[in-house]
Design a protein around this motif. Structure first.
Motif, PDB file in Angstrom:
ATOM      1  N   UNK A  92       1.398 -66.374  -9.658  1.00 22.52           N
ATOM      2  CA  UNK A  92       2.716 -65.904 -10.082  1.00 22.52           C
ATOM      3  C   UNK A  92       3.008 -66.307 -11.525  1.00 22.52           C
ATOM      4  N   UNK A  93       2.519 -67.481 -11.913  1.00 21.17           N
ATOM      5  CA  UNK A  93       2.935 -68.025 -13.200  1.00 21.17           C
ATOM      6  C   UNK A  93       2.488 -67.158 -14.371  1.00 21.17           C
ATOM      7  N   UNK A  94       1.511 -66.277 -14.161  1.00 21.34           N
ATOM      8  CA  UNK A  94       1.104 -65.473 -15.301  1.00 21.34           C
ATOM      9  C   UNK A  94       2.000 -64.258 -15.482  1.00 21.34           C
ATOM     10  N   UNK A  95       2.874 -63.996 -14.507  1.00 19.07           N
ATOM     11  CA  UNK A  95       3.650 -62.771 -14.592  1.00 19.07           C
ATOM     12  C   UNK A  95       4.839 -62.821 -15.549  1.00 19.07           C
ATOM     13  N   UNK A  96       5.531 -63.959 -15.678  1.00 21.11           N
ATOM     14  CA  UNK A  96       6.637 -63.949 -16.638  1.00 21.11           C
ATOM     15  C   UNK A  96       6.196 -63.463 -18.015  1.00 21.11           C
ATOM     16  N   UNK A  97       5.051 -63.940 -18.457  1.00 21.48           N
ATOM     17  CA  UNK A  97       4.550 -63.539 -19.755  1.00 21.48           C
ATOM     18  C   UNK A  97       4.237 -62.051 -19.783  1.00 21.48           C
ATOM     19  N   UNK A  98       3.537 -61.615 -18.750  1.00 26.75           N
ATOM     20  CA  UNK A  98       3.133 -60.213 -18.659  1.00 26.75           C
ATOM     21  C   UNK A  98       4.356 -59.310 -18.692  1.00 26.75           C
ATOM     22  N   UNK A  99       5.353 -59.677 -17.877  1.00 21.50           N
ATOM     23  CA  UNK A  99       6.559 -58.859 -17.781  1.00 21.50           C
ATOM     24  C   UNK A  99       7.282 -58.846 -19.125  1.00 21.50           C
ATOM     25  N   UNK A 100       7.325 -59.997 -19.763  1.00 13.99           N
ATOM     26  CA  UNK A 100       7.979 -60.066 -21.062  1.00 13.99           C
ATOM     27  C   UNK A 100       7.311 -59.142 -22.062  1.00 13.99           C
ATOM     28  N   UNK A 101       5.987 -59.248 -22.161  1.00 12.92           N
ATOM     29  CA  UNK A 101       5.253 -58.442 -23.134  1.00 12.92           C
ATOM     30  C   UNK A 101       5.419 -56.956 -22.861  1.00 12.92           C
ATOM     31  N   UNK A 102       5.260 -56.593 -21.585  1.00 14.18           N
ATOM     32  CA  UNK A 102       5.294 -55.168 -21.265  1.00 14.18           C
ATOM     33  C   UNK A 102       6.694 -54.612 -21.437  1.00 14.18           C
ATOM     34  N   UNK A 103       7.692 -55.367 -21.003  1.00 13.02           N
ATOM     35  CA  UNK A 103       9.042 -54.828 -21.105  1.00 13.02           C
ATOM     36  C   UNK A 103       9.437 -54.659 -22.567  1.00 13.02           C
ATOM     37  N   UNK A 104       8.947 -55.548 -23.421  1.00 16.99           N
ATOM     38  CA  UNK A 104       9.213 -55.367 -24.850  1.00 16.99           C
ATOM     39  C   UNK A 104       8.582 -54.090 -25.358  1.00 16.99           C
ATOM     40  N   UNK A 105       7.350 -53.880 -24.928  1.00 22.87           N
ATOM     41  CA  UNK A 105       6.612 -52.715 -25.386  1.00 22.87           C
ATOM     42  C   UNK A 105       7.284 -51.431 -24.909  1.00 22.87           C
ATOM     43  N   UNK A 106       7.825 -51.475 -23.701  1.00 27.17           N
ATOM     44  CA  UNK A 106       8.404 -50.272 -23.111  1.00 27.17           C
ATOM     45  C   UNK A 106       9.894 -50.142 -23.396  1.00 27.17           C
ATOM     46  N   UNK A 107      10.443 -51.144 -24.062  1.00 23.84           N
ATOM     47  CA  UNK A 107      11.886 -51.154 -24.301  1.00 23.84           C
ATOM     48  C   UNK A 107      12.679 -51.071 -23.010  1.00 23.84           C
ATOM     49  N   UNK A 108      12.238 -51.799 -22.023  1.00 19.61           N
ATOM     50  CA  UNK A 108      12.995 -51.838 -20.790  1.00 19.61           C
ATOM     51  C   UNK A 108      13.496 -53.256 -20.608  1.00 19.61           C
ATOM     52  N   UNK A 109      14.617 -53.378 -19.915  1.00 20.19           N
ATOM     53  CA  UNK A 109      15.130 -54.716 -19.648  1.00 20.19           C
ATOM     54  C   UNK A 109      14.757 -55.078 -18.228  1.00 20.19           C
ATOM     55  N   UNK A 110      14.038 -56.157 -18.105  1.00 24.94           N
ATOM     56  CA  UNK A 110      13.504 -56.507 -16.800  1.00 24.94           C
ATOM     57  C   UNK A 110      13.787 -57.963 -16.477  1.00 24.94           C
TER      58      UNK A 110
END
Lengths: 168, 691
Positions: free
Chosen positions: B359-377
């Protein structure tokens, strides 16, 4: 032959770098040899668990102290008529490097014969019988006294992926 | 240096990776402007111990890089510098970069320094380098393309030594910046009788060819500015050939002298590359795990009990056989069985780690991807302490990443769309893990738009997976996304969907004896549910007899076992029998036929049918007899043989014989019931129902 095996040989044999030791065994009256360093142990035949849809020469798998080891009947592998197994039938367990993977397999042979030191130079190249499927399994031929011994290329013999075939 | 440091490498790497994980987690918690000193301290400490460790082991590429990082963190910590979002991004990138460097070093490869150099340069720009408050001990320069030559005149005042400065050190540092040519002037040395040994009469002229800036040179002389005459002039431009020389022997390889198996660093070409490649993955997979001392203690206790039981049994063995000894022998054996089971369970527990590791790797992943997609997650993690076998954990991570990416990319809408749909602009992705029976269940939920059934069906029709006239329920349509050949190619992005689709996810999960399902509601969101066995090493199995052979069917896939009522069997097509079971039609697979065994019972009414389920398809396996149910230890058949269709592995039964474990989905494939494009047979069974 793997580099490691060669290295080991050099270490063991010291100066006589060209001499390799071969374990020979009998099959249908012929004597075959294999690199003795590949041999892990020699055991009697025991019933193997049949592996479904395996090639006919794969007799099944046995439990070798917790490891699952497939058993190959060398007679069938070479297309020689099979004989009934008896308590005297021998399984030579070898460990070989096949396509960079380390595999432990058992070979069913008629009987174990002898151990020879054979110099690499005296081994003759295989006569050109390209038509025969079995040619690729032979590493070389060598005369020991009056007898001729066929040295096997185990990595080829036991590479089952090459000609994988189903039996009927 | 007589101690062989290499024995500590593994520990160093492990701790460094842990440190990096900690840094990453803390960085993600950092919001510029609201940072608290404790968080910064944690990050700083992690960076510091990596720097220290890598320095000790001679991994200068890592320690140099960490040094600049640390300088920045130090300034932020001391309040000299405000933390900005740019800093956080850079720091996160450095975490990735360090991870790559360390992985390369761990695999005994020469690390690729280009990323490190880029980042380092950025840090240096931020730091302005000359502002650095620390006594610079940067030892090595990293090769960069453009180099220039400086002429440096260094004329110390005679009292230089008294201030505790040693020119030789400075020259040494200069030499590390680049290629140094030194001329020493000793004409100022007085006659011997006037010579004072604690005064400096020498002066130097250096020509330094370096990629570094003037400020880096100035830094070296920073401490002697007032005690010497220093003049630095640029006297040369680019020296192409020198740049080449430089990069072929960068000083960062200094690591080779201190341990790191020098063969791989200094002469990578001398080693056959094939060997190095095959060796690498093996080494990486033999990492260690950390086990709580309580787990080890309980193991030791159990082994103690086992020893006592063994002593008791051997004592009985020495006695004469009477009825009392037999009774106590039975008791002893029961105790032995008990001990063994306990021991087994506890040994398995050693391999169990909390799923928070994944699980611990997901905060980073979600942060990076949501920035790229301009979505708020917003990412919610639930059940992080749920324990799971380490091997399963390693293999589940990639499929989960894929699913989470999908949720972010396809599932969640943009903030505008969300507002328009009357939802909170911030989408929520939840990862939930819990135990259920002998399984672990992992749910990946999003509150997005749900699967677009219409589009999935259209896609499936274009790809020939279904016919336009097929009536499919919403669930059946959702199932289609797991079909091989179903690809949403029109929306290829670098986030998800490169044609490698959900079928790979499903296959990977099935390879772990698990399953994955999707449920979705339009506008509400979708949930992917992964079910996995807790461990790969042991399986609850049903032993069955086929002809004279014993096979094992995983208990988890068995729905029921029954005797066949032949009046309810009908023949479909050439040779497929179908059993009507309540309101379902179950295709009957004759195991002896699929496995080409002779001597099995062929009459349907004399055999037993084991109904199993895989991929939401139920099939019946025809067996001669049901034997015991037992836990079996899974052994690899592939290790010494090769993959066998329809067989997932082997095990050793109580009598020492090998028995093979049936792979249900592989078996169905093997039987030809579900060849590509052959839904027909199963669909056919449905047609009869209507007739």
């Amino acid at each position: 032959m793997s580099e490691q095996a060669e290295l080991n040989q050099q270490l063991i044999l010291g100066g006589q770098q060209d001499e390799n030791q071969y374990l020979t065994f009998m099959m249908a009256g012929e004597e075959y040899g294999m690199d003795i360093l590949a041999v892990q142990e020699i055991r009697g035949w025991e019933d193997a668990t049949v592996i479904p849809n395996a090639p006919t020469f794969v007799k099944g798998a046995i439990n070798l102290r917790g490891t699952i080891v497939p058993i190959v009947d060398l007679r069938l592998r070479f297309g020689i008529d099979s004989v009934a197994y008896s308590p005297l039938t021998v399984v030579i367990v070898v460990s070989v490097e096949i396509k960079e993977q380390h595999k432990v397999m058992g070979l069913v042979v008629d009987a174990v014969s002898d151990v020879y030191s054979i110099s690499e130079e005296t081994a003759k190249d295989v006569p050109d019988f390209q038509d025969s499927d079995n040619a690729q399994y032979v590493h070389g031929l060598v005369n020991v006294g009056e007898k001729m011994v066929v040295l096997l290329n185990l990595a080829k013999v036991l590479d089952l992926s090459a000609n994988y075939m189903h039996h009927g | 240096m007589s101690i062989d440091l290499s024995q500590f490498f593994e520990v160093f790497f492990e701790e460094s990776f842990e440190g990096l994980d900690a840094m990453e987690a803390e960085l993600l918690n950092l919001e510029p402007g609201t940072e608290d000193s404790e968080t910064i301290n944690t990050i700083f400490r992690a960076a510091h111990s990596i720097k220290g460790g890598s320095g000790t082991f001679g991994f200068t590429s890592v320690s140099d890089f960490t040094h600049v990082l640390e300088t920045l963190l130090d300034q932020i910590r001391d309040g000299q510098r405000q933390l900005t979002a740019e800093h956080v991004n850079l720091l996160l990138k450095s975490v990735d970069c360090l991870r790559a460097l360390l992985s390369a070093l761990q695999a005994e490869q020469t690390p690729d320094l280009s990323d490190a150099n880029d980042l380092r340069h950025k840090f240096e720009v931020i730091l302005g380098m000359s502002e650095s408050t620390e006594n610079q001990d940067a030892q090595a320069s990293l090769p960069v393309e453009s180099e220039s030559t400086f002429q440096i005149d260094f004329k110390p005042h005679p009292h230089l030594f008294k201030t505790g400065n040693e020119p030789l050190y400075m020259i040494g540092e200069l030499a590390e910046l680049g290629e140094l040519e030194t001329t020493v002037f000793y004409d100022a040395i007085p006659d011997f009788e006037n010579l004072s040994p604690d005064e400096c009469f020498l002066s130097w002229r250096f020509f330094l060819t370096t990629a570094r800036t003037e400020s880096a040179i100035k830094e070296i002389f920073e401490w002697v500015e007032d005690d010497a005459h220093i003049e630095i002039t640029v006297c040369g431009g680019l020296f192409e050939h020198e740049a080449e020389n430089e990069s072929s022997s960068p000083p960062v390889e200094g690591g080779q002298s201190t341990g790191l198996s020098s063969s791989s660093v200094s002469a990578p070409k001398a080693i056959p590359t094939k060997k190095a490649e095959t060796k690498k993955p093996a080494e990486q997979s033999t990492t260690s795990i950390r086990v709580g001392i309580d787990k080890v203690d309980s193991l030791i206790n159990m082994v103690g009990e086992l020893v006592i039981t063994q002593a008791m049994l051997s004592q009985i063995g020495e006695q004469e056989i009477t009825e009392t000894t037999i009774t106590s022998l039975q008791e002893g054996l029961a105790q032995l069985a008990h001990n063994t089971r306990d021991l087994q369970e506890n040994v398995m527990r050693i391999r169990m780690l909390p799923i928070s590791f994944v699980f611990s790797r997901f905060p980073r992943l979600v942060r990076d991807i949501s920035q790229k997609l301009n979505k708020q997650v917003e990412l919610k993690l639930v059940g992080e302490q749920t324990e799971l076998d380490k091997t399963v954990m390693e293999k589940i991570s990639d499929p989960m990443v894929h699913l989470v990416r999908n949720s972010l990319d396809h599932g969640l809408e943009t903030p505008e769309e969300r507002v328009a749909a009357g939802k909170d602009p911030v989408g929520i992705v939840t990862l939930n893990a819990f135990h259920q029976g002998g399984n672990i269940v992992i749910e990946i939920m999003d509150d997005g738009q749900g699967l677009n059934t219409q589009r999935i069906k259209e896609k499936a029709i274009t790809n020939g997976l279904v016919q336009p006239e097929d009536e499919l329920s919403a669930d059946e349509i959702n199932e289609l996304i797991f079909m091989p050949g179903f690809s949403t190619a029109d929306e290829v992005s670098d986030i998800s969907g490169r044609g490698v689709g959900m079928d790979v996810v499903r296959r990977n999960i099935q390879a772990l004896n698990g399953s994955v399902e999707v449920s979705s509601a339009p506008g509400v969101g979708s949930t992917f549910t992964i079910r996995l066995p807790l461990t790969l090493a042991i399986l609850d199995g049903q032993l069955v007899k086929v002809a004279q052979h014993t096979y094992i069917i995983p208990l988890i896939s068995i729905v029921e076992s029954l005797q066949i009522d032949i009046t309810k069997v009908s023949r479909v097509g050439k040779d497929l029998d179908v059993l009507r079971l309540r309101d379902e039609y179950i295709p009957i697979l004759r195991l002896y036929d699929i496995f080409t065994h002779k001597g099995a019972i062929e009459e349907l009414d004399k055999t037993l049918l084991v109904v199993v389920e895989s991929d939401n398809h139920k099939v019946g396996l025809l067996v001669d007899d049901l034997l015991a149910q037992q836990q079996v230890v899974i052994k690899s058949l592939e290790a010494n043989y090769q993959k066998v269709d329809g067989i997932s592995g082997a095990t050793i039964l109580g009598d020492g014989r090998v028995s093979l474990i049936i792979d249900i989905s592989g078996l169905i494939k093997l039987s030809g019931l579900k060849r590509p494009g052959s839904q027909e047979l199963l669909v056919e069974a449905k047609v009869i129902e209507v007739a």
